[in-house]
Design an enzyme around this catalytic site. Structure first.
Site, PDB file in Angstrom:
ATOM      1  N   GLU A  18       0.573 128.235  24.432  1.00 14.17           N
ATOM      2  CA  GLU A  18      -0.049 128.083  25.746  1.00 14.17           C
ATOM      3  C   GLU A  18       0.791 128.754  26.834  1.00 14.17           C
ATOM      4  OE1 GLU A  18      -1.820 123.697  24.570  1.00 14.17           O
ATOM      5  OE2 GLU A  18      -0.665 123.927  26.408  1.00 14.17           O
ATOM      6  N   CYS A  49       4.100 129.852  33.633  1.00 16.40           N
ATOM      7  CA  CYS A  49       4.784 128.880  32.785  1.00 16.40           C
ATOM      8  C   CYS A  49       4.650 129.374  31.344  1.00 16.40           C
ATOM      9  CB  CYS A  49       4.144 127.504  32.966  1.00 16.40           C
ATOM     10  SG  CYS A  49       4.794 126.271  31.831  1.00 16.40           S
ATOM     11  N   CYS A  52       7.742 122.181  18.572  1.00 15.23           N
ATOM     12  CA  CYS A  52       9.073 121.868  19.095  1.00 15.23           C
ATOM     13  C   CYS A  52       9.726 120.868  18.158  1.00 15.23           C
ATOM     14  CB  CYS A  52       8.971 121.280  20.506  1.00 15.23           C
ATOM     15  SG  CYS A  52      10.596 120.901  21.227  1.00 15.23           S
ATOM     16  N   CYS A  96       9.886 114.541  21.475  1.00 12.44           N
ATOM     17  CA  CYS A  96       9.714 113.556  22.554  1.00 12.44           C
ATOM     18  C   CYS A  96       8.386 112.815  22.339  1.00 12.44           C
ATOM     19  CB  CYS A  96       9.744 114.234  23.925  1.00 12.44           C
ATOM     20  SG  CYS A  96      11.292 115.106  24.207  1.00 12.44           S
ATOM     21  N   CYS A 113       5.084 113.734  24.316  1.00 14.62           N
ATOM     22  CA  CYS A 113       4.762 115.151  24.479  1.00 14.62           C
ATOM     23  C   CYS A 113       3.915 115.657  23.314  1.00 14.62           C
ATOM     24  CB  CYS A 113       6.075 115.940  24.568  1.00 14.62           C
ATOM     25  SG  CYS A 113       5.833 117.720  24.514  1.00 14.62           S
ATOM     26  N   CYS A 133       1.747 120.172  28.248  1.00 12.24           N
ATOM     27  CA  CYS A 133       1.999 121.276  27.327  1.00 12.24           C
ATOM     28  C   CYS A 133       1.662 120.857  25.909  1.00 12.24           C
ATOM     29  CB  CYS A 133       3.420 121.794  27.469  1.00 12.24           C
ATOM     30  SG  CYS A 133       4.657 120.897  26.563  1.00 12.24           S
TER      31      CYS A 133
HETATM   32  N1  SAH Z   1      11.425 121.479  26.174  1.00 12.25           N
HETATM   33  C1  SAH Z   1      11.682 121.620  27.551  1.00 12.25           C
HETATM   34  C2  SAH Z   1      10.623 122.416  28.292  1.00 12.25           C
HETATM   35  C3  SAH Z   1       9.204 122.170  27.916  1.00 12.25           C
HETATM   36  S1  SAH Z   1       8.559 120.565  28.345  1.00 12.25           S
HETATM   37  C4  SAH Z   1      11.890 120.262  28.200  1.00 12.25           C
HETATM   38  O1  SAH Z   1      11.610 119.249  27.566  1.00 12.25           O
HETATM   39  O2  SAH Z   1      12.363 120.238  29.329  1.00 12.25           O
HETATM   40  C5  SAH Z   1       8.483 120.727  30.129  1.00 12.25           C
HETATM   41  C6  SAH Z   1       8.396 119.399  30.850  1.00 12.25           C
HETATM   42  O3  SAH Z   1       7.133 118.754  30.573  1.00 12.25           O
HETATM   43  C7  SAH Z   1       9.487 118.395  30.439  1.00 12.25           C
HETATM   44  O4  SAH Z   1      10.109 117.844  31.569  1.00 12.25           O
HETATM   45  C8  SAH Z   1       8.701 117.343  29.690  1.00 12.25           C
HETATM   46  O5  SAH Z   1       9.321 116.111  29.733  1.00 12.25           O
HETATM   47  C9  SAH Z   1       7.366 117.373  30.379  1.00 12.25           C
HETATM   48  N2  SAH Z   1       6.272 116.789  29.605  1.00 12.25           N
HETATM   49  C10 SAH Z   1       6.022 116.904  28.286  1.00 12.25           C
HETATM   50  N3  SAH Z   1       4.919 116.196  27.952  1.00 12.25           N
HETATM   51  C11 SAH Z   1       4.464 115.628  29.086  1.00 12.25           C
HETATM   52  C12 SAH Z   1       3.377 114.778  29.392  1.00 12.25           C
HETATM   53  N4  SAH Z   1       2.525 114.365  28.454  1.00 12.25           N
HETATM   54  N5  SAH Z   1       3.221 114.389  30.672  1.00 12.25           N
HETATM   55  C13 SAH Z   1       4.076 114.807  31.635  1.00 12.25           C
HETATM   56  N6  SAH Z   1       5.119 115.591  31.415  1.00 12.25           N
HETATM   57  C14 SAH Z   1       5.328 116.003  30.144  1.00 12.25           C
HETATM   58 FE1  SF4 Z   2      10.018 119.617  23.092  1.00 14.92          FE
HETATM   59 FE2  SF4 Z   2       8.076 118.457  24.455  1.00 14.92          FE
HETATM   60 FE3  SF4 Z   2      10.466 117.274  24.308  1.00 14.92          FE
HETATM   61 FE4  SF4 Z   2      10.178 119.525  25.762  1.00 14.92          FE
HETATM   62  S1  SF4 Z   2       9.200 117.543  26.144  1.00 14.92           S
HETATM   63  S2  SF4 Z   2      11.807 119.038  24.266  1.00 14.92           S
HETATM   64  S3  SF4 Z   2       8.618 120.586  24.524  1.00 14.92           S
HETATM   65  S4  SF4 Z   2       9.086 117.663  22.575  1.00 14.92           S
END
Ligand code: SAH
Ligand code: SF4
Length: 336
Positions: A82, A95, A102, A106, A109, A326
């Site tokens: 994306e 972006c 990944c 998390c 996510c 994302c």
């Molecule tokens: N891996 C990196 C960058 C990609 S994620 C990181 O984790 O920073 C970019 C941002 O989107 C991160 O701050 C992450 O916590 C946030 N994010 C991921 N899933 C999300 C969700 N469902 N709602 C809101 N923020 C989210």
């Molecule tokens: Fe990976 Fe999503 Fe965690 Fe960013 S927020 S490190 S993309 S699992």
């Protein structure tokens, strides 16, 4: 590299201008002089010495306010990623994704829940920027893409070398020319790579995704914090700040009942004391059973941080209506 591979320096410069300056990846249809045309025909393409990472557009969706466009791009091996174009207050930001999937897992996510598939090559990261530039140019040739965030799918600092190679090209004035201070790398907290960024004097902005104010609170949301505990991460941020003398952005996805209490906000203030920090609060895009806050519920949290002296702003929910978290579009379309 090209100059040493049978292309004279002048041709290498022409190719650089066409690809990175004009964002043109269809070299075969360009009106090059015969020697370069022959070299391109002989050397560039499927099964030849060089190929261009030109992804195919699979899907494109717009937010209802029209300010966010999300692209689902298919790579050569069929993986989809994306890329997002955001237009706010006359500023255009791309972006980009840095990995398919990944490894960091998390819990809130959508990309993390997919697991790791593979790293993106530098060309695949650059191609996302070129795609968005072409879109912007079609909308209005006068508009320029000036900002970039590495906040799409994947953990940029887990793919360090390819990301750095891509950023050097993207920030080159003869190419996309996005100023290095307008490029933000967002990381879940890969400690050795944060220190490496500082030691190598990389000129980009750093954003650290924190989400928890104690080891326990963070580990429940961010499994990677077992490998790089919160105390170690904050220590690395302090060292980064001392070496670079730059402000660090901390991202905080607000999740109802998990990390949104006033006590957490107060602990966060203590944790970051002495660091030149800015906190970005991100309303959760609900995924996998986690709930976002009711509107305004995060404002108490924000007030405590601001009162404690840390600048703190809300990130717009840019296009929640377009599967904007994302990884959510790819998951929704159930693509590879
Ligand atoms: N891996 C990196 C960058 C990609 S994620 C990181 O984790 O920073 C970019 C941002 O989107 C991160 O701050 C992450 O916590 C946030 N994010 C991921 N899933 C999300 C969700 N469902 N709602 C809101 N923020 C989210
Ligand atoms: Fe990976 Fe999503 Fe965690 Fe960013 S927020 S490190 S993309 S699992």
């Amino acid at each position: 590299m090209l100059a040493a591979d049978g292309v004279i320096l002048h041709h290498a410069k022409v190719l650089w201008r066409v690809i990175h300056g004009h964002g043109e990846l269809d070299l075969a249809s360009r009106d090059f002089l015969p020697p370069l045309k022959r070299w391109v025909a002989d050397s560039v393409g499927e099964g030849k010495r060089f190929f261009l990472d030109a992804p195919e557009l699979v899907d494109e969706i717009y937010s209802s306010d029209g300010l966010t466009r999300k692209f689902l791009l298919r790579l050569r091996d069929g993986q989809t990623i994306e890329t997002v174009l955001m237009a706010y207050a006359g500023r255009h930001t791309v972006c980009v994704s840095t990995q398919a999937g990944c490894a960091m897992g998390c819990v809130f996510c959508a990309t993390g829940q997919m697991g790791f598939v593979r790293h993106l090559r530098p060309g695949e990261i650059i191609a996302q920027v070129l795609h968005v530039r072409r879109v912007l140019k079609a909308i209005d040739p006068k508009k320029r893409l000036r900002n970039m965030v590495l906040m799409g799918m994947g953990e940029p600092l887990h793919n360090y070398d390819s990301v750095m190679a891509a950023l050097e090209t993207i920030s080159d004035r003869r190419g996309s020319g996005i100023g290095p201070t307008r490029i933000s790398i967002s990381t879940v907290g890969v400690v050795p790579a944060i220190l490496r960024l500082a030691e190598e004097e990389r000129p980009y902005c750093l954003a650290v995704s924190l989400h928890g104010s104690t080891e326990e609170e963070r580990a429940a949301l961010v499994p990677a914090s077992k490998r790089w505990p919160l105390a170690m991460l904050i220590d690395a941020c302090r060292r980064y700040a001392v070496i670079t003398r730059r402000r660090i952005f901390f991202e905080w996805t607000l999740i109802a009942g998990k990390n949104d209490s006033p006590e957490t906000a107060k602990r966060l203030l203590e944790l970051l004391s002495g660091i030149d920090a800015h906190i970005n609060l991100i309303p959760l895009n609900p995924t996998g059973g986690f709930a976002g806050l009711q509107s305004d519920a995060g404002h108490e949290f924000q007030k405590i941080l601001i009162a404690g002296g840390i600048p703190c702003t809300f990130r717009q929910r840019r296009g929640i209506d377009v599967a904007a978290g994302c990884g959510m579009l790819r998951a929704e379309r159930r693509l590879k």
